[in-house]
Design an enzyme around this catalytic site. Structure first.
Site, short mmCIF file in Angstrom:
data_model
loop_
_atom_site.label_atom_id
_atom_site.label_comp_id
_atom_site.label_asym_id
_atom_site.label_seq_id
_atom_site.Cartn_x
_atom_site.Cartn_y
_atom_site.Cartn_z
N SER A 280 -0.92 1.17 9.36
CA SER A 280 -0.16 1.88 9.19
C SER A 280 1.24 1.18 9.12
O SER A 280 2.21 1.57 8.32
CB SER A 280 0.13 2.79 10.65
OG SER A 280 1.37 3.39 10.46
N TRP A 283 1.32 0.09 5.66
CA TRP A 283 1.25 1.12 4.40
C TRP A 283 2.96 1.46 4.28
O TRP A 283 3.45 1.77 3.17
CB TRP A 283 1.05 2.41 5.28
CG TRP A 283 1.03 3.60 4.24
CD1 TRP A 283 0.28 4.08 3.23
CD2 TRP A 283 2.28 4.52 4.46
NE1 TRP A 283 0.90 5.14 2.82
CE2 TRP A 283 2.12 5.60 3.33
CE3 TRP A 283 3.42 4.60 5.29
CZ2 TRP A 283 3.02 6.63 3.36
CZ3 TRP A 283 4.29 5.63 5.02
CH2 TRP A 283 4.21 6.81 4.12
N HIS A 284 3.83 1.20 5.42
CA HIS A 284 5.31 1.43 5.36
C HIS A 284 5.92 0.18 4.54
O HIS A 284 6.95 0.91 3.86
CB HIS A 284 6.01 1.50 6.56
CG HIS A 284 5.72 2.52 7.60
ND1 HIS A 284 4.51 2.92 8.20
CD2 HIS A 284 6.44 3.69 7.36
CE1 HIS A 284 4.70 4.23 8.59
NE2 HIS A 284 5.85 4.75 8.30
N GLY A 285 5.43 -0.68 4.20
CA GLY A 285 6.17 -1.82 3.41
C GLY A 285 5.36 -3.23 3.41
O GLY A 285 4.59 -3.58 4.28
N PHE A 434 8.68 3.98 0.55
CA PHE A 434 7.47 3.87 0.92
C PHE A 434 6.58 4.37 0.09
O PHE A 434 5.28 4.24 0.19
CB PHE A 434 7.45 4.18 2.16
CG PHE A 434 8.14 3.63 3.42
CD1 PHE A 434 8.52 2.33 3.35
CD2 PHE A 434 8.70 4.25 4.28
CE1 PHE A 434 9.31 1.54 4.10
CE2 PHE A 434 9.88 3.72 5.05
CZ PHE A 434 9.93 2.38 5.07
#
Length: 434
Positions: A280, A283-285, A434
């Site tokens: 997770s 996924w954000h960066g 994102f």
């Protein structure tokens, strides 16, 4: 396409691949071939996402590590711009393919309807990440204008504008100043900036979600709720059941549960939690700060499980006692600490913030006094509204009052507040990146 025409090929490719693979998965009976088409869909979609979002990050990280060991190897970086919304529509399309493979839904035969599902404009660039079982059937219904539904949509949009323009963008002025040079600020300033960022990121993203859900609702479509007053959570586990719900449930259904979820031994369950939150974060960066942010949140889940702290066991309904307040404050402090890594420009800056929070006495930096006061006022209004929604969910007040005069007065106050205190400088939504 207006921004970068060639990038439209990416969303079209993702749409076409998942559409065709789902048709094949539905049509054939041999499980091995079903899995083959699912794997093909995942490889192509995640491959595109990896190339545009993560290739340079992994390239620099892996070969940087090898260079530290004296193994000098290099691969060129690609000068690629991150396509708008790629993480959101990729996950939405992948979720659809997995649902078809599991037999939860039938594949959509009409390509136009499926393409609309992937590219539905209100939630295309920053969610909520919708499920096919909820949204696809709505595209086949005859839509007739509904006044009450449209009014509810407009209320969501107005409140979304308040959260974004008055709260998030106003707080951003202070937060950007503090986090732009953490080495120059005192402990109290860095603490204030971090608390401000906790509300900034919440209002930036929840504000967008409200606007997206409201736009869809005006046209007769119901999107899933994405935020439920997360800062009233009494544990970190409960926080993640209230924050970015569409992404949290996506990872739960398509990663955590397939890994074994909580149906395995204790150690493996902890492993599954940590993997889910690390992914997770990634996924954000494509940055180690996001990975650490995800890892910290995963560690919190494990710690709370080890201590047998569950939001269900600790739930105190509307009784605002010392235990409730203590749980909420502790959760807010723990979550706010993780936001340091989310907001910091680099790992080095994050460590600087943490160190100076502990050892840097000094006065509170105010900056522009009026903007600082407006920020606090806006956060107070937000908390009042969220508190009423949290503790009196069945009572119709403010926007939903049964008295027209109260409703219109509430609209007038909030719109006037937006116009007077809003920041209209074209600030970006944080989650667009994102």
């Amino acid at each position: 396409m207006n921004w970068q025409p060639i990038y439209a090929v990416l969303i079209f490719t993702s749409t076409l691949v998942t559409y065709l693979c789902a048709l094949k998965i539905d049509a054939i009976q041999i499980k091995r071939w079903k899995k083959t088409y699912l794997t093909l869909s995942l490889l192509i979609n995640l491959g595109i996402l990896f190339l545009f979002k993560y290739y340079n990050f992994f390239n620099e990280s892996i070969f940087g590590l090898l260079n530290e060991w004296g193994l000098r190897m290099t691969l060129p970086n690609f000068d690629l711009l991150l396509p708008v919304g790629i993480s959101f529509y990729t996950f939405q399309a992948i979720g659809y393919t997995i649902d078809v493979y599991r037999g939860d839904i039938k594949s959509e035969k009409h390509f136009g309807i499926y393409a609309l599902f992937v590219s539905f404009f209100p939630q295309l660039v920053a969610g909520p990440i919708e499920r096919a079982v909820n949204l696809l059937p709505q595209f086949k219904e005859t839509k007739i204008f509904n006044y009450n539904q449209a009014a509810e949509g407009i209320r969501l949009i107005i409140w979304g504008y308040f959260m974004k323009i008055v709260v998030a963008d106003r707080l951003a002025i202070y937060v950007n100043s503090v986090y732009g040079g953490p080495e120059y600020h005192s402990s109290i300033t860095l603490l204030t900036g971090t608390v401000f960022f906790a509300f900034q990121i919440y209002c930036d993203f929840a504000g967008y979600s409200n606007i997206a859900i409201g736009c869809a609702k005006i046209m007769g479509f119901d999107l899933m709720t994405n935020f439920k007053r997360p800062y009233f959570a009494q544990s970190c586990a409960e926080f993640w059941s209230r924050w970015h719900i569409s992404l949290s449930t996506w990872f739960k259904d398509y990663l955590y549960i397939p890994l074994g979820g909580n149906r395995v031994g204790t150690v493996k369950n902890y492993r599954n939690l940590l993997i889910t939150f690390l992914v997770s974060g990634l996924w954000h960066g494509a940055n180690w700060t996001f990975v650490i942010w995800g890892g910290l949140n995963g560690a919190y889940q494990i710690l709370f499980k080890m201590l047998n702290i569950s939001p269900k066991k600790k739930k105190v309904e509307t009784n605002i006692g010392l235990i409730y307040i203590g749980n909420v404050l502790l959760t807010f402090i723990l979550i706010s600490f993780t936001w340091i890594f989310f907001r910091a420009n680099s790992f080095k800056d994050a460590i600087t913030v943490i160190k100076r929070m502990a050892i840097a006495p000094g006065d509170l930096f105010i900056g522009d006094k009026s903007s600082f006061v407006y920020s606090i006022f806006a956060v107070c209004l937000l908390l009042i509204k969220d508190a009423f929604d949290e503790f009196y969910p069945d009572k119709k007040m403010f926007f939903t009052s049964e008295y027209r005069s109260v409703r219109y007065l509430s609209y007038t106050i909030i719109i006037t507040t937006i116009l007077l205190l809003g920041v209209f400088d074209g600030g970006q939504f944080i989650y667009f990146q994102f």
